[in-house]
Design a protein around this motif. Sequence first.
Motif, short mmCIF file in Angstrom:
data_model
loop_
_atom_site.label_atom_id
_atom_site.label_comp_id
_atom_site.label_asym_id
_atom_site.label_seq_id
_atom_site.Cartn_x
_atom_site.Cartn_y
_atom_site.Cartn_z
N VAL A 35 11.98 2.37 15.96
CA VAL A 35 12.37 3.21 17.23
C VAL A 35 12.37 2.46 18.61
O VAL A 35 13.12 2.18 19.32
CB VAL A 35 11.55 4.48 17.37
N GLU A 36 11.34 1.54 18.77
CA GLU A 36 11.26 0.49 19.82
C GLU A 36 12.25 -0.38 19.83
O GLU A 36 12.79 -0.77 20.96
CB GLU A 36 9.92 -0.18 19.78
N ARG A 37 12.78 -0.83 18.84
CA ARG A 37 13.79 -1.82 18.66
C ARG A 37 15.15 -1.19 19.15
O ARG A 37 15.80 -1.78 20.06
CB ARG A 37 13.86 -2.42 17.16
N HIS A 38 15.19 0.14 18.76
CA HIS A 38 16.37 0.67 19.08
C HIS A 38 16.65 1.19 20.49
O HIS A 38 17.44 1.21 21.18
CB HIS A 38 16.69 1.99 18.15
N ARG A 39 15.26 1.41 21.19
CA ARG A 39 15.13 1.73 22.47
C ARG A 39 15.49 0.47 23.21
O ARG A 39 16.42 0.60 24.35
CB ARG A 39 13.71 1.96 23.10
N LYS A 40 15.11 -0.84 22.89
CA LYS A 40 15.70 -1.93 23.73
C LYS A 40 17.15 -2.07 23.63
O LYS A 40 17.74 -2.43 24.45
CB LYS A 40 15.15 -3.21 23.22
N ARG A 41 17.71 -1.88 22.37
CA ARG A 41 19.21 -1.98 22.08
C ARG A 41 20.15 -0.78 23.17
O ARG A 41 20.73 -1.24 23.55
CB ARG A 41 19.55 -1.63 20.87
N LEU A 42 19.39 0.49 23.22
CA LEU A 42 20.15 1.31 23.90
C LEU A 42 20.10 0.94 25.46
O LEU A 42 21.14 1.12 26.37
CB LEU A 42 19.33 2.61 23.95
N ARG A 43 18.94 0.24 26.03
CA ARG A 43 18.92 0.01 27.43
C ARG A 43 20.04 -1.26 27.50
O ARG A 43 20.64 -1.29 28.59
CB ARG A 43 17.36 -0.52 27.69
N GLN A 44 19.97 -2.15 26.56
CA GLN A 44 20.93 -3.25 26.61
C GLN A 44 22.49 -2.76 26.90
O GLN A 44 23.31 -3.14 27.65
CB GLN A 44 21.18 -4.21 25.48
N LEU A 45 22.69 -1.23 26.25
CA LEU A 45 23.86 -1.06 26.20
C LEU A 45 24.13 0.05 27.53
O LEU A 45 25.39 0.54 27.46
CB LEU A 45 24.23 -0.08 24.81
N GLY A 46 23.17 0.04 28.15
CA GLY A 46 23.39 0.76 29.49
C GLY A 46 23.09 2.41 29.31
O GLY A 46 23.17 3.10 30.33
N VAL A 47 22.25 2.63 28.32
CA VAL A 47 21.83 4.08 28.20
C VAL A 47 20.72 4.11 29.12
O VAL A 47 19.55 3.41 29.31
CB VAL A 47 21.37 4.41 26.80
#
Length: 142
Positions: A35-47
């Motif tokens: 979940v934390e890894r996905h959170r970081k990726r979402l932020r990278q994608l501008g979410v």
Amino acid sequence: MSVARFLERLSSHGDNAALGGAHRNRSFREILLEVERHRKRLRQLGVTAGSVVALESDFSEGGATALLALATERGIAVPLTPRPDEAMESALAASGAELQLRCVAGEIERAGTRERIDHPLVEELRSQGRAGLVLLTSGSSG
């Protein structure tokens, strides 16, 4: 129960088995790391909080942890299963999603962007700083 409280409850189970599969069990700790890894990726994608995000995924662990990550970021999720292009376009238009993401083999990738459409219920979630969930149906269930 808030998303933060739910994740806190999950973390209390540590290395206990959370998911079992044909080849491997996953612990609660491992799920939360995902979940934390996905959170970081979402932020990278501008979410950001209040983003309306169509998340295309199957019913996999990766899709589930991506959905939890989106909720943790206080996004407004539109979960979609893979479908033909015409049906996907129709679902995206109805959803009001401004960002389309795809979760494949546990990795989140950008699949497209759309013009932001404001809706009173979405605006209410945004003003309250809350995560949201938009569910689309075929309408055939009454």
